[in-house]
Design a protein around this motif. Structure first.
Motif, PDB file in Angstrom:
ATOM      1  N   LEU A 144      -6.904   3.512  -4.573  1.00 32.39           N
ATOM      2  CA  LEU A 144      -5.512   3.092  -4.611  1.00 32.39           C
ATOM      3  C   LEU A 144      -4.724   3.739  -3.471  1.00 32.39           C
ATOM      4  CD1 LEU A 144      -3.377   2.503  -7.708  1.00 32.39           C
ATOM      5  CD2 LEU A 144      -2.413   3.863  -5.860  1.00 32.39           C
ATOM      6  N   ARG A 145      -3.939   2.944  -2.792  1.00 32.80           N
ATOM      7  CA  ARG A 145      -3.063   3.418  -1.724  1.00 32.80           C
ATOM      8  C   ARG A 145      -1.654   2.858  -1.937  1.00 32.80           C
ATOM      9  NH1 ARG A 145      -4.152   2.022   4.069  1.00 32.80           N
ATOM     10  NH2 ARG A 145      -4.449  -0.053   3.200  1.00 32.80           N
ATOM     11  N   VAL A 146      -0.671   3.623  -1.470  1.00 36.20           N
ATOM     12  CA  VAL A 146       0.705   3.136  -1.403  1.00 36.20           C
ATOM     13  C   VAL A 146       1.088   3.100   0.062  1.00 36.20           C
ATOM     14  CG1 VAL A 146       3.101   3.522  -2.055  1.00 36.20           C
ATOM     15  CG2 VAL A 146       1.271   4.107  -3.650  1.00 36.20           C
ATOM     16  N   ARG A 147       1.645   1.982   0.490  1.00 39.37           N
ATOM     17  CA  ARG A 147       1.963   1.787   1.903  1.00 39.37           C
ATOM     18  C   ARG A 147       3.433   1.420   2.094  1.00 39.37           C
ATOM     19  NH1 ARG A 147       0.461  -2.578   3.254  1.00 39.37           N
ATOM     20  NH2 ARG A 147      -0.455  -3.430   1.351  1.00 39.37           N
ATOM     21  N   ASP A 148       3.966   1.858   3.204  1.00 34.07           N
ATOM     22  CA  ASP A 148       5.252   1.396   3.714  1.00 34.07           C
ATOM     23  C   ASP A 148       4.937   0.692   5.027  1.00 34.07           C
ATOM     24  OD1 ASP A 148       7.776   0.902   4.611  1.00 34.07           O
ATOM     25  OD2 ASP A 148       8.441   2.995   4.636  1.00 34.07           O
ATOM     26  N   ARG A 149       4.798  -0.629   4.931  1.00 39.18           N
ATOM     27  CA  ARG A 149       4.290  -1.438   6.041  1.00 39.18           C
ATOM     28  C   ARG A 149       2.900  -0.918   6.442  1.00 39.18           C
ATOM     29  NH1 ARG A 149       9.754  -0.617   6.897  1.00 39.18           N
ATOM     30  NH2 ARG A 149      11.026  -2.513   6.844  1.00 39.18           N
ATOM     31  N   ASP A 150       2.750  -0.426   7.669  1.00 40.15           N
ATOM     32  CA  ASP A 150       1.428   0.027   8.103  1.00 40.15           C
ATOM     33  C   ASP A 150       1.197   1.512   7.846  1.00 40.15           C
ATOM     34  OD1 ASP A 150       0.820  -2.507   9.016  1.00 40.15           O
ATOM     35  OD2 ASP A 150       1.633  -2.124  11.018  1.00 40.15           O
ATOM     36  N   LYS A 151       2.187   2.189   7.308  1.00 41.49           N
ATOM     37  CA  LYS A 151       2.072   3.626   7.077  1.00 41.49           C
ATOM     38  C   LYS A 151       1.606   3.909   5.659  1.00 41.49           C
ATOM     39  CE  LYS A 151       4.766   7.913   7.176  1.00 41.49           C
ATOM     40  NZ  LYS A 151       6.127   8.500   7.367  1.00 41.49           N
ATOM     41  N   THR A 152       0.535   4.694   5.526  1.00 36.46           N
ATOM     42  CA  THR A 152       0.036   5.079   4.210  1.00 36.46           C
ATOM     43  C   THR A 152       0.817   6.285   3.701  1.00 36.46           C
ATOM     44  OG1 THR A 152      -2.193   4.259   4.653  1.00 36.46           O
ATOM     45  CG2 THR A 152      -1.970   5.904   2.923  1.00 36.46           C
ATOM     46  N   LEU A 153       1.405   6.151   2.507  1.00 38.38           N
ATOM     47  CA  LEU A 153       2.187   7.222   1.909  1.00 38.38           C
ATOM     48  C   LEU A 153       1.386   8.010   0.875  1.00 38.38           C
ATOM     49  CD1 LEU A 153       5.578   5.365   1.300  1.00 38.38           C
ATOM     50  CD2 LEU A 153       4.846   6.661   3.316  1.00 38.38           C
ATOM     51  N   VAL A 154       0.475   7.329   0.187  1.00 36.41           N
ATOM     52  CA  VAL A 154      -0.327   7.949  -0.870  1.00 36.41           C
ATOM     53  C   VAL A 154      -1.747   7.421  -0.787  1.00 36.41           C
ATOM     54  CG1 VAL A 154      -0.623   8.289  -3.354  1.00 36.41           C
ATOM     55  CG2 VAL A 154       1.675   8.060  -2.414  1.00 36.41           C
ATOM     56  N   LEU A 207       2.692   8.262  -9.905  1.00 40.32           N
ATOM     57  CA  LEU A 207       3.055   7.992 -11.300  1.00 40.32           C
ATOM     58  C   LEU A 207       3.827   6.682 -11.403  1.00 40.32           C
ATOM     59  CD1 LEU A 207       4.145  11.422 -12.862  1.00 40.32           C
ATOM     60  CD2 LEU A 207       1.866  10.415 -12.668  1.00 40.32           C
ATOM     61  N   ARG A 208       4.707   6.432 -10.460  1.00 43.15           N
ATOM     62  CA  ARG A 208       5.470   5.184 -10.485  1.00 43.15           C
ATOM     63  C   ARG A 208       4.565   3.973 -10.273  1.00 43.15           C
ATOM     64  NH1 ARG A 208      10.944   5.824 -10.351  1.00 43.15           N
ATOM     65  NH2 ARG A 208      11.278   3.764  -9.430  1.00 43.15           N
ATOM     66  N   VAL A 209       3.513   4.137  -9.484  1.00 40.79           N
ATOM     67  CA  VAL A 209       2.531   3.056  -9.332  1.00 40.79           C
ATOM     68  C   VAL A 209       1.915   2.714 -10.687  1.00 40.79           C
ATOM     69  CG1 VAL A 209       0.299   2.434  -8.353  1.00 40.79           C
ATOM     70  CG2 VAL A 209       1.965   3.611  -6.942  1.00 40.79           C
ATOM     71  N   LEU A 210       1.604   3.737 -11.476  1.00 37.65           N
ATOM     72  CA  LEU A 210       0.888   3.526 -12.732  1.00 37.65           C
ATOM     73  C   LEU A 210       1.718   2.803 -13.777  1.00 37.65           C
ATOM     74  CD1 LEU A 210      -1.042   6.915 -13.076  1.00 37.65           C
ATOM     75  CD2 LEU A 210      -1.756   4.795 -11.958  1.00 37.65           C
ATOM     76  N   VAL A 211       3.050   2.776 -13.590  1.00 32.69           N
ATOM     77  CA  VAL A 211       3.910   1.988 -14.487  1.00 32.69           C
ATOM     78  C   VAL A 211       4.559   0.824 -13.742  1.00 32.69           C
ATOM     79  CG1 VAL A 211       4.352   3.833 -16.145  1.00 32.69           C
ATOM     80  CG2 VAL A 211       5.825   3.634 -14.142  1.00 32.69           C
ATOM     81  N   ASP A 212       4.030   0.520 -12.546  1.00 35.02           N
ATOM     82  CA  ASP A 212       4.477  -0.625 -11.752  1.00 35.02           C
ATOM     83  C   ASP A 212       5.977  -0.566 -11.471  1.00 35.02           C
ATOM     84  OD1 ASP A 212       3.965  -2.909 -10.288  1.00 35.02           O
ATOM     85  OD2 ASP A 212       4.410  -4.259 -11.957  1.00 35.02           O
ATOM     86  N   LEU A 213       6.428   0.609 -11.025  1.00 39.20           N
ATOM     87  CA  LEU A 213       7.840   0.807 -10.709  1.00 39.20           C
ATOM     88  C   LEU A 213       8.013   1.361  -9.294  1.00 39.20           C
ATOM     89  CD1 LEU A 213       9.340   2.242 -14.028  1.00 39.20           C
ATOM     90  CD2 LEU A 213       9.852   0.033 -12.977  1.00 39.20           C
ATOM     91  N   LEU A 214       7.274   0.821  -8.356  1.00 40.25           N
ATOM     92  CA  LEU A 214       7.428   1.260  -6.976  1.00 40.25           C
ATOM     93  C   LEU A 214       8.778   0.809  -6.419  1.00 40.25           C
ATOM     94  CD1 LEU A 214       4.107   0.722  -4.996  1.00 40.25           C
ATOM     95  CD2 LEU A 214       5.328   2.860  -5.392  1.00 40.25           C
ATOM     96  N   PRO A 215       9.422   1.665  -5.609  1.00 36.43           N
ATOM     97  CA  PRO A 215      10.666   1.240  -4.965  1.00 36.43           C
ATOM     98  C   PRO A 215      10.443   0.014  -4.075  1.00 36.43           C
ATOM     99  CG  PRO A 215      10.346   3.621  -4.760  1.00 36.43           C
ATOM    100  CD  PRO A 215       9.071   3.060  -5.303  1.00 36.43           C
ATOM    101  N   ALA A 216      11.513  -0.736  -3.889  1.00 36.56           N
ATOM    102  CA  ALA A 216      11.438  -1.930  -3.023  1.00 36.56           C
ATOM    103  C   ALA A 216      11.016  -1.528  -1.621  1.00 36.56           C
ATOM    104  CB  ALA A 216      12.794  -2.618  -2.984  1.00 36.56           C
ATOM    105  N   GLY A 217      10.170  -2.354  -1.030  1.00 35.38           N
ATOM    106  CA  GLY A 217       9.699  -2.104   0.324  1.00 35.38           C
ATOM    107  C   GLY A 217       8.354  -1.427   0.391  1.00 35.38           C
ATOM    108  N   LEU A 218       7.914  -0.831  -0.731  1.00 38.19           N
ATOM    109  CA  LEU A 218       6.592  -0.201  -0.772  1.00 38.19           C
ATOM    110  C   LEU A 218       5.603  -1.140  -1.444  1.00 38.19           C
ATOM    111  CD1 LEU A 218       7.383   3.510  -1.757  1.00 38.19           C
ATOM    112  CD2 LEU A 218       7.437   2.402   0.493  1.00 38.19           C
ATOM    113  N   ALA A 219       4.355  -1.027  -1.049  1.00 35.97           N
ATOM    114  CA  ALA A 219       3.303  -1.877  -1.612  1.00 35.97           C
ATOM    115  C   ALA A 219       2.101  -1.012  -1.937  1.00 35.97           C
ATOM    116  CB  ALA A 219       2.910  -2.975  -0.630  1.00 35.97           C
TER     117      ALA A 219
END
Length: 230
Positions: free
Chosen positions: A10-20, A47-59
């Protein structure tokens, strides 16, 4: 072994930048797992990923399963958030009484009589280690509780939902030593009975409360292109 939550690459991205991440782990039934890592590694974001509550703009990409069901990103799944419940770092106490707060979640997901819901709330307050302190003032404003009591009230509100997993984000970091100890005792009492993912910056707390830990490292920055000279 069956897992309550399974995370794969699992990864969290802000466009091309990996945050997690990328990160992979599973939470076993009844286990207490510590989510550890340095500041900036993205523990709260995960933790926010696990409850599907990522801020707008993150994927996010990678696989997330809860109770064997694949969870698609960005679906706003209310049913998921009743099964996997996030208790934030700062206690969120709503207007109204202590009992109103304990009932807040289940009133939205449970169809039952007021008596049945109040019995569920009492069980949750007991499980959170708060019942003896508030049983004679359930109608008092929740705002009158101490910081440690408010955090345990938030824990009780989550437990009343009978969640498959509890996500605790630094639940004692804003508390004084005495309040921290009471919350620690409440979390310790869940061990073996509830599935808990605990974010903590305190290695001693993780050692006391957790069966295992997951290390979350900061993402590695992509190498910068080297300028060519002539």
């Amino acid at each position: 072994m069956d897992h309550v939550i399974t995370v794969r690459h699992l990864r969290v991205r802000d466009r091309d930048k990996t945050l997690v991440g990328p990160v992979s782990f599973g939470l076993e039934h009844g286990s207490t797992t510590g989510l550890c890592g340095p500041s900036g590694a993205g523990k709260s974001t995960l933790l926010r990923v696990l409850v599907d509550l990522l801020p707008a703009g993150l994927a996010r990409d990678g696989d997330l399963e809860v109770l064997g069901r694949s969870i698609a990103a960005g679906k706003g799944d209310a049913d998921l958030r009743a099964k996997v419940v996030l208790v934030p770092q700062t206690p969120v106490v709503f207007g109204g009484s202590v009992l109103d707060n304990a009932l807040f979640g289940i009133r939205h997901v449970m169809r039952a009589s007021r008596q049945v819901m109040e019995e569920r709330a009492e069980q949750a307050l007991n499980e959170a280690g708060l019942w003896k302190e508030v049983c004679d003032r359930l109608d008092a404003p929740a705002q009158t509780l101490s910081a440690g009591q408010r955090q345990r009230l938030c824990l009780a509100r989550a437990l009343a939902l009978e969640p498959a997993a509890l996500l605790l984000d630094e639940p004692t970091s804003a508390l004084d030593e005495r309040s921290r100890d009471t919350v620690d005792e409440s979390v310790a009492a869940l061990r073996g009975r509830r599935t808990v993912l605990l974010v903590s910056h305190d290695p001693a707390q993780v050692e006391r409360l957790c069966d295992r830990k997951v290390m979350l490292d900061p993402p590695v920055a992509a190498p910068q292109p080297v300028a060519m000279t002539t």
